[in-house]
Design an enzyme around this catalytic site. Structure first.
Site, PDB file in Angstrom:
ATOM      1  N   TYR A   1       0.848  -1.198   0.000  1.00  0.00           N
ATOM      2  CA  TYR A   1       0.000   0.000   0.000  1.00  0.00           C
ATOM      3  C   TYR A   1       0.873   1.234   0.000  1.00  0.00           C
ATOM      4  O   TYR A   1       1.803   1.320   0.798  1.00  0.00           O
ATOM      5  CB  TYR A   1      -0.910   0.018   1.235  1.00  0.00           C
ATOM      6  CG  TYR A   1      -2.358  -0.089   0.836  1.00  0.00           C
ATOM      7  CD1 TYR A   1      -2.970   0.967   0.175  1.00  0.00           C
ATOM      8  CD2 TYR A   1      -3.090  -1.236   1.078  1.00  0.00           C
ATOM      9  CE1 TYR A   1      -4.286   0.869  -0.244  1.00  0.00           C
ATOM     10  CE2 TYR A   1      -4.400  -1.347   0.664  1.00  0.00           C
ATOM     11  CZ  TYR A   1      -5.001  -0.285  -0.002  1.00  0.00           C
ATOM     12  OH  TYR A   1      -6.293  -0.381  -0.420  1.00  0.00           O
TER      13      TYR A   1
ATOM     14  N   GLU B   1      -0.338   4.867  -0.494  1.00  0.00           N
ATOM     15  CA  GLU B   1      -1.069   6.129  -0.698  1.00  0.00           C
ATOM     16  C   GLU B   1      -0.128   7.309  -0.581  1.00  0.00           C
ATOM     17  O   GLU B   1       0.699   7.372   0.336  1.00  0.00           O
ATOM     18  CB  GLU B   1      -2.203   6.244   0.323  1.00  0.00           C
ATOM     19  CG  GLU B   1      -3.370   5.351  -0.034  1.00  0.00           C
ATOM     20  CD  GLU B   1      -4.528   5.460   0.940  1.00  0.00           C
ATOM     21  OE1 GLU B   1      -4.461   6.283   1.880  1.00  0.00           O
ATOM     22  OE2 GLU B   1      -5.492   4.712   0.762  1.00  0.00           O
TER      23      GLU B   1
ATOM     24  N   ASP C   1      -6.826  13.607 -24.942  1.00  0.00           N
ATOM     25  CA  ASP C   1      -6.869  12.206 -24.507  1.00  0.00           C
ATOM     26  C   ASP C   1      -6.243  11.372 -25.626  1.00  0.00           C
ATOM     27  O   ASP C   1      -6.846  11.203 -26.690  1.00  0.00           O
ATOM     28  CB  ASP C   1      -8.330  11.807 -24.259  1.00  0.00           C
ATOM     29  CG  ASP C   1      -8.472  10.357 -23.814  1.00  0.00           C
ATOM     30  OD1 ASP C   1      -7.515   9.574 -23.981  1.00  0.00           O
ATOM     31  OD2 ASP C   1      -9.557  10.011 -23.309  1.00  0.00           O
TER      32      ASP C   1
ATOM     33  N   THR D   1      -4.397   5.857 -21.542  1.00  0.00           N
ATOM     34  CA  THR D   1      -4.251   4.534 -20.951  1.00  0.00           C
ATOM     35  C   THR D   1      -2.828   4.083 -21.256  1.00  0.00           C
ATOM     36  O   THR D   1      -2.099   4.749 -21.989  1.00  0.00           O
ATOM     37  CB  THR D   1      -5.239   3.522 -21.571  1.00  0.00           C
ATOM     38  OG1 THR D   1      -5.144   3.623 -22.989  1.00  0.00           O
ATOM     39  CG2 THR D   1      -6.657   3.786 -21.129  1.00  0.00           C
TER      40      THR D   1
ATOM     41  N   LYS E   1      -2.751   0.279 -24.684  1.00  0.00           N
ATOM     42  CA  LYS E   1      -3.159   0.218 -26.096  1.00  0.00           C
ATOM     43  C   LYS E   1      -1.893   0.266 -26.952  1.00  0.00           C
ATOM     44  O   LYS E   1      -1.084  -0.654 -26.874  1.00  0.00           O
ATOM     45  CB  LYS E   1      -4.152   1.340 -26.391  1.00  0.00           C
ATOM     46  CG  LYS E   1      -5.441   1.219 -25.563  1.00  0.00           C
ATOM     47  CD  LYS E   1      -6.496   2.188 -26.004  1.00  0.00           C
ATOM     48  CE  LYS E   1      -7.788   2.012 -25.232  1.00  0.00           C
ATOM     49  NZ  LYS E   1      -7.877   2.889 -24.056  1.00  0.00           N
TER      50      LYS E   1
ATOM     51  N   ARG F   1      -2.539  -2.813 -18.077  1.00  0.00           N
ATOM     52  CA  ARG F   1      -3.729  -1.956 -17.960  1.00  0.00           C
ATOM     53  C   ARG F   1      -3.427  -0.893 -16.929  1.00  0.00           C
ATOM     54  O   ARG F   1      -3.016  -1.190 -15.810  1.00  0.00           O
ATOM     55  CB  ARG F   1      -4.932  -2.783 -17.529  1.00  0.00           C
ATOM     56  CG  ARG F   1      -5.467  -3.641 -18.633  1.00  0.00           C
ATOM     57  CD  ARG F   1      -6.881  -4.049 -18.365  1.00  0.00           C
ATOM     58  NE  ARG F   1      -7.808  -3.283 -19.168  1.00  0.00           N
ATOM     59  CZ  ARG F   1      -8.092  -3.548 -20.440  1.00  0.00           C
ATOM     60  NH1 ARG F   1      -7.526  -4.543 -21.070  1.00  0.00           N
ATOM     61  NH2 ARG F   1      -8.970  -2.822 -21.097  1.00  0.00           N
TER      62      ARG F   1
HETATM   63  N1  DSN Z   1     -13.654   2.619 -25.380  1.00  0.00           N
HETATM   64  C1  DSN Z   1     -12.504   1.778 -25.323  1.00  0.00           C
HETATM   65  C2  DSN Z   1     -12.107   1.367 -26.699  1.00  0.00           C
HETATM   66  O1  DSN Z   1     -11.778   2.219 -27.505  1.00  0.00           O
HETATM   67  O2  DSN Z   1     -12.135   0.184 -26.987  1.00  0.00           O
HETATM   68  C3  DSN Z   1     -11.423   2.442 -24.667  1.00  0.00           C
HETATM   69  O3  DSN Z   1     -11.829   3.067 -23.523  1.00  0.00           O
END
Ligand code: DSN
Length: 418
Positions: free
Chosen positions: A55, A57, A201, A227, A230, A236
C-alpha cells in the site's frame, strides 16, 4: 510453507485452465480491436509481481505508509521514463486506467455543473468526454461536438462556434473510433479564445505519439491523458501528463481526490513498457502500425468496403458494412467465428442503435506487435470480404478460422507462452 503456496495450476486449476484458454485464443486469432495489444513477457512479469502487496497512498517521499523505499524508486522510474519519452513537464502514473485519469482532469479543473465539450460518442468520442450515460455527462453540462456529414471529419468550425456560444471550462480532444489525425494547435487556439482548459486524450494513440507517428499534443494541451495498454503496449493502467503549473492540481485530484493506493505492480509494468518504448524497435513498430492500417484500408476499399472518412491516418479503420448488406453486429460476430476478432461500432450519423450498429472497428496495434505486414493486411481484407459475403456459412467461417490459426503460427505473439 511451500505446501501452502502451490503454483496456480495446483491452487486453482479452473482459473489456470481459463487463463490458458485465453492465451490460446490470443495466440490463434487475429486480434483487430484497436484498443487491444499484446504486452510483452517482461511487462506481464512486472505486472504480475508481488509489488501488488504494498500500500502506497501518496507520492514518493510523502506516503501515508512506511516501507516505501522500493516503491518510491519504481514510481519515480516510471514517471521519469514517461516524461522523457513524451517530453512532458509533469507525469502522474497512478490512475487505475483511462476513465479515472479523465475523471481526475474534471476534478482538477471543474466544479459540478460546469460546461465541458468533447467529441460526441456517436461520432467517435469517449464516454468520459461528457457522454450522457457517463458521470461526466451527468455532473457536468456537456456540449458535444461532432463530425461533418459530408466527410465525417471533426468539424472544427462547429467546435469553435459551440465553444464561443457555451464558453466551456474544459475542452477535450481525443477519440476512440476516429481514423484521422487531430489538429492539436486548432484545439489550443479555440481553448485560448474562450479561456478553456485544453485536455488531450491520447489513449488510443500514445504509442504512435511518442514514436512520432502522430503529432504530439504534449506541450500544446494543458493536460494529456492516456491509458497504458493500447498502442503504448504496457499493462492496464493510466497516466496523465501536464504542464508544471497544473502538477499540484492533477496530483491532488488523483490522490486523495479520486483514488487510494496506487497499483504498484501496474506502475512497474508501465516503467518496463516505457523502457521498451524508448527503443528504435518500438519506433519502427509504431510507424508499422500506421502503415499496416493504411494497407488494410486500401485493401478493404479495393474489395468494395466503405470506410468512414475514406481511409486512415492512424491505427484504426472504421468500416460501414451497410453496402455489404450486413449489420456491424452480424459482421463482427461472423468475423469472430472466422478467427478475426473485431468490435461492432456505430458509424457517424448511424441510423442503427449502438447495440446493433452499422460498422465494425478494426485496428492494427496487436497484429503489428506480432510482426504482421502488408501481405497479411491484404489477406485479412480478403478474409473479411469472404466473411461478410456469407456470414451464416459455418463451413466457410470454420475454414477461414483454420487458415487464420495457421497464419498466426508464423507470427508468435509477445507474451504468449503456450
Ligand atoms: N472505449 C474503449 C475502446 O476504444 O475500446 C477504450 O476506452
Amino acid at each position: 510453507m511451500t505446501s501452502f503456496d502451490p503454483p496456480l495450476a495446483a491452487a486453482d486449476p479452473e482459473i489456470a485452465a481459463l487463463i490458458r484458454k485465453e492465451e490460446e485464443k490470443e495466440r490463434d486469432t487475429i486480434r483487430l480491436i484497436p484498443s487491444e495489444n499484446y504486452a510483452s513477457r517482461a511487462v506481464l512479469e512486472a505486472t504480475g509481481s508481488l509489488l501488488c502487496n504494498k500500500y502506497s497512498e501518496g507520492y514518493a517521499k510523502k506516503r501515508y505508509y512506511e516501507g516505501q523505499e522500493v516503491i518510491d524508486e519504481v514510481e519515480e522510474l516510471a514517471k521519469s521514463r514517461v516524461a522523457t519519452l513524451f517530453g512532458a513537464e509533469h507525469v502522474n502514473v497512478q490512475p487505475y486506467s483511462g476513465s479515472p485519469a479523465n475523471l481526475a482532469v474534471y476534478l482538477a479543473f471543474c466544479k459540478p455543473g460546469d460546461t465541458v465539450m468533447g467529441l460526441g460518442l456517436p461520432a467517435g468520442g469517449h464516454l468520459t468526454h461528457g457522454h450522457t450515460v457517463s458521470i461526466t455527462g451527468m455532473f457536468f453540462k456537456s456540449v458535444p461536438y461532432g463530425v461533418r456529414r459530408d466527410d465525417h471529419r471533426i468539424d472544427l468550425d462547429l467546435v469553435r462556434k459551440l465553444a464561443l456560444e457555451h464558453r466551456p471550462k474544459l475542452l477535450w480532444a481525443g477519440t476512440t473510433a476516429y481514423p484521422r489525425a487531430l489538429d492539436w494547435a486548432a484545439f489550443r487556439g479555440i481553448a485560448d479564445e474562450v479561456g478553456a482548459i485544453f485536455a488531450a486524450d491520447i489513449a488510443h494513440i500514445s504509442g504512435l505519439v511518442l514514436a512520432g507517428a502522430h503529432a504530439s499534443p504534449v506541450g500544446v494541451a494543458d493536460v494529456v491523458t492516456s491509458t497504458t495498454h493500447k498502442t503504448f503496449r504496457g499493462p492496464r493502467g493510466g497516466m496523465i501528463m501536464c504542464k508544471k503549473e497544473h502538477a499540484a492540481a492533477i496530483d491532488k485530484a488523483v490522490f486523495p481526490g479520486l483514488q487510494g493506493g496506487p497499483h504498484n505492480h501496474a506502475t512497474a509494468g508501465i516503467a518496463v513498457a516505457a523502457k521498451e518504448a524508448s527503443t528504435p524497435e518500438f519506433k519502427a513498430y509504431a510507424h508499422a502500425v500506421v502503415a499496416n492500417a493504411k494497407t488494410l484500408a486500401d485493401a478493404l476499399q479495393e474489395r468494395g468496403f466503405s470506410l468512414v472518412t475514406g481511409g486512415t491516418d492512424n491505427h484504426l479503420v472504421l468500416v460501414d458494412l451497410t453496402s455489404k448488406g450486413v449489420t456491424g453486429k452480424v459482421g463482427a460476430q461472423a468475423m469472430a467465428r472466422a478467427g478475426l476478432v473485431a468490435n461492432y461500432n456505430s458509424v457517424p450519423f448511424d441510423p442503427r442503435k449502438p447495440f446493433d450498429p452499422s460498422g465494425v472497428r478494426l485496428g492494427t496495434p496487436a497484429i503489428t506487435s506480432r510482426g504482421m505486414g502488408p501481405d497479411e493486411m491484404r489477406r485479412i481484407a480478403a478474409w473479411m470480404a469472404e466473411v461478410v459475403a456469407a456470414p451464416g456459412d459455418d463451413a466457410t467461417l470454420a475454414r477461414i478460422a483454420r487458415d487464420v490459426a495457421a497464419l498466426c503460427e508464423r507470427f508468435p505473439a509477445p507474451g504468449v507462452t503456450v
